[in-house]
Design a protein around this motif. Sequence first.
Motif, mmCIF file in Angstrom:
data_model
loop_
_atom_site.group_PDB
_atom_site.id
_atom_site.type_symbol
_atom_site.label_atom_id
_atom_site.label_comp_id
_atom_site.label_asym_id
_atom_site.label_seq_id
_atom_site.Cartn_x
_atom_site.Cartn_y
_atom_site.Cartn_z
ATOM 1 N N GLU A 1 -9.036 67.594 -37.015
ATOM 2 C CA GLU A 1 -7.858 66.709 -37.054
ATOM 3 C C GLU A 1 -6.673 67.366 -36.355
ATOM 4 O O GLU A 1 -5.946 66.723 -35.581
ATOM 5 N N GLU A 2 -6.436 68.638 -36.632
ATOM 6 C CA GLU A 2 -5.306 69.341 -36.023
ATOM 7 C C GLU A 2 -5.465 69.458 -34.508
ATOM 8 O O GLU A 2 -4.499 69.271 -33.749
ATOM 9 N N ALA A 3 -6.698 69.753 -34.055
ATOM 10 C CA ALA A 3 -6.934 69.903 -32.619
ATOM 11 C C ALA A 3 -6.735 68.575 -31.888
ATOM 12 O O ALA A 3 -6.170 68.531 -30.792
ATOM 13 N N LEU A 4 -7.173 67.490 -32.496
ATOM 14 C CA LEU A 4 -6.978 66.169 -31.901
ATOM 15 C C LEU A 4 -5.486 65.844 -31.780
ATOM 16 O O LEU A 4 -5.024 65.349 -30.740
ATOM 17 N N ALA A 5 -4.733 66.108 -32.842
ATOM 18 C CA ALA A 5 -3.309 65.794 -32.846
ATOM 19 C C ALA A 5 -2.558 66.624 -31.802
ATOM 20 O O ALA A 5 -1.667 66.101 -31.111
ATOM 21 N N ARG A 6 -2.891 67.902 -31.665
ATOM 22 C CA ARG A 6 -2.208 68.750 -30.694
ATOM 23 C C ARG A 6 -2.383 68.228 -29.273
ATOM 24 O O ARG A 6 -1.494 68.344 -28.435
ATOM 25 N N ARG A 7 -3.560 67.676 -28.993
ATOM 26 C CA ARG A 7 -3.867 67.263 -27.629
ATOM 27 C C ARG A 7 -3.586 65.789 -27.378
ATOM 28 O O ARG A 7 -3.743 65.319 -26.249
ATOM 29 N N GLY A 8 -3.211 65.061 -28.408
ATOM 30 C CA GLY A 8 -2.861 63.670 -28.242
ATOM 31 C C GLY A 8 -4.023 62.787 -27.836
ATOM 32 O O GLY A 8 -3.854 61.849 -27.047
ATOM 33 N N VAL A 9 -5.219 63.083 -28.356
ATOM 34 C CA VAL A 9 -6.389 62.274 -28.045
ATOM 35 C C VAL A 9 -6.912 61.639 -29.331
ATOM 36 O O VAL A 9 -6.658 62.128 -30.437
ATOM 37 N N GLN A 10 -7.665 60.560 -29.165
ATOM 38 C CA GLN A 10 -8.183 59.819 -30.314
ATOM 39 C C GLN A 10 -9.699 59.962 -30.372
ATOM 40 O O GLN A 10 -10.392 59.782 -29.369
ATOM 41 N N ILE B 1 -16.787 66.289 -30.373
ATOM 42 C CA ILE B 1 -16.258 64.966 -30.688
ATOM 43 C C ILE B 1 -15.940 64.254 -29.381
ATOM 44 O O ILE B 1 -15.209 64.791 -28.535
ATOM 45 N N LEU B 2 -16.487 63.064 -29.196
ATOM 46 C CA LEU B 2 -16.157 62.252 -28.026
ATOM 47 C C LEU B 2 -14.816 61.579 -28.282
ATOM 48 O O LEU B 2 -14.616 60.947 -29.322
ATOM 49 N N VAL B 3 -13.884 61.737 -27.339
ATOM 50 C CA VAL B 3 -12.498 61.287 -27.538
ATOM 51 C C VAL B 3 -12.016 60.501 -26.330
ATOM 52 O O VAL B 3 -12.673 60.462 -25.279
ATOM 53 N N ARG B 4 -10.827 59.880 -26.495
ATOM 54 C CA ARG B 4 -10.160 59.199 -25.387
ATOM 55 C C ARG B 4 -8.680 59.543 -25.389
ATOM 56 O O ARG B 4 -8.065 59.690 -26.442
ATOM 57 N N ALA C 1 -13.018 61.910 -22.759
ATOM 58 C CA ALA C 1 -13.083 63.365 -22.758
ATOM 59 C C ALA C 1 -13.953 63.797 -23.933
ATOM 60 O O ALA C 1 -14.493 62.964 -24.667
ATOM 61 N N ALA C 2 -14.090 65.091 -24.109
ATOM 62 C CA ALA C 2 -14.862 65.641 -25.229
ATOM 63 C C ALA C 2 -14.111 66.833 -25.794
ATOM 64 O O ALA C 2 -13.584 67.665 -25.039
ATOM 65 N N LEU C 3 -14.040 66.919 -27.107
ATOM 66 C CA LEU C 3 -13.384 68.037 -27.780
ATOM 67 C C LEU C 3 -14.461 68.873 -28.462
ATOM 68 O O LEU C 3 -15.236 68.363 -29.276
#
Length: 298
Positions: free
Chosen positions: A34-43, A58-61, A68-70
């Motif tokens: 959750e923290e890594a997603l928030a820092r990078r502004g991806v969903q 995690i597959l993200v946008r 993208a992928a996290l």
Amino acid sequence: MVFEPPERLVRALGEQPDTAQHEDWLARLPGLAEEALARRGVQAQRVQAPGGRSSLVILVRFPDGTPAALKLAPPGARPDRELAALAHWGGFGAVRLLDTRHEDGALLLERLQPEVSLRSLPEAKALLEASGTIRRLWVAPPAGHGFESVAERTERQSAGLKAAPAELLALAGTALELRDELAAAAPEELLLHGNFRQGKVLAGERAPWLTVGPEPLVGERAYDLARLVRDRLEDQVASSAGPAGARRRVNRLADSLDVDRDRLRGWTLFRAVESGLRALAAGRRRDSELLLEFAAWL
């Protein structure tokens, strides 16, 4: 979204030393994600399944829809070294880093096609594409790099061979002797992938094939190519070619990339024995038997 770690990841970390450290990381993983997603502004869209044995992906946008992928890996996997290697390659032959601003152990990567690797191709075509891909990665390491060397990594791994069961001491001894000879006379120092095989090369859009998941180190090309030699191991062991087929495979790959045949054979044997004994210690007897039989052919 609930970020449950894949079962393969949980099982693999349970086979490694420092179990308590890995259990702590797994327990904190949902919050870390959750923290890594928030820092990078991806969903987040979804967790990649079935997932790998070394990380959560995690597959993200991005907000504009760009995929993208996290990737999150435990500290023991040294994601900082993976980041440094990917940054140095700059997307040439490897997946591209999309964000290097954060030092939280997470990697934001371009989206490839995780379900399409070189293993989806016929064997001959897969080896041809693999050779072309790995060749692009063999470059001089960055100045002042913090990567370990082949000699350092294999010295650490040698402890497992020295503790081999009595019936495997002869094979382990041969592997150790070869390792000492090879490490003492390394012909080059290049940046290596460290765990290169067909399953680590995925289909992409900006290039047909790009490698992922490096365990980077510096050393000679023969070491890096050795893991590829035993790809599709069950098929190789089941074939009628046996030892002659294994040696032909070594020679074919060595010649295609201008690598010394004997050095490739030696590193292939060492890495197969090391992996086989590690599988045996983890209770993966079938994997161990295949790896050690293959090593004995060499």
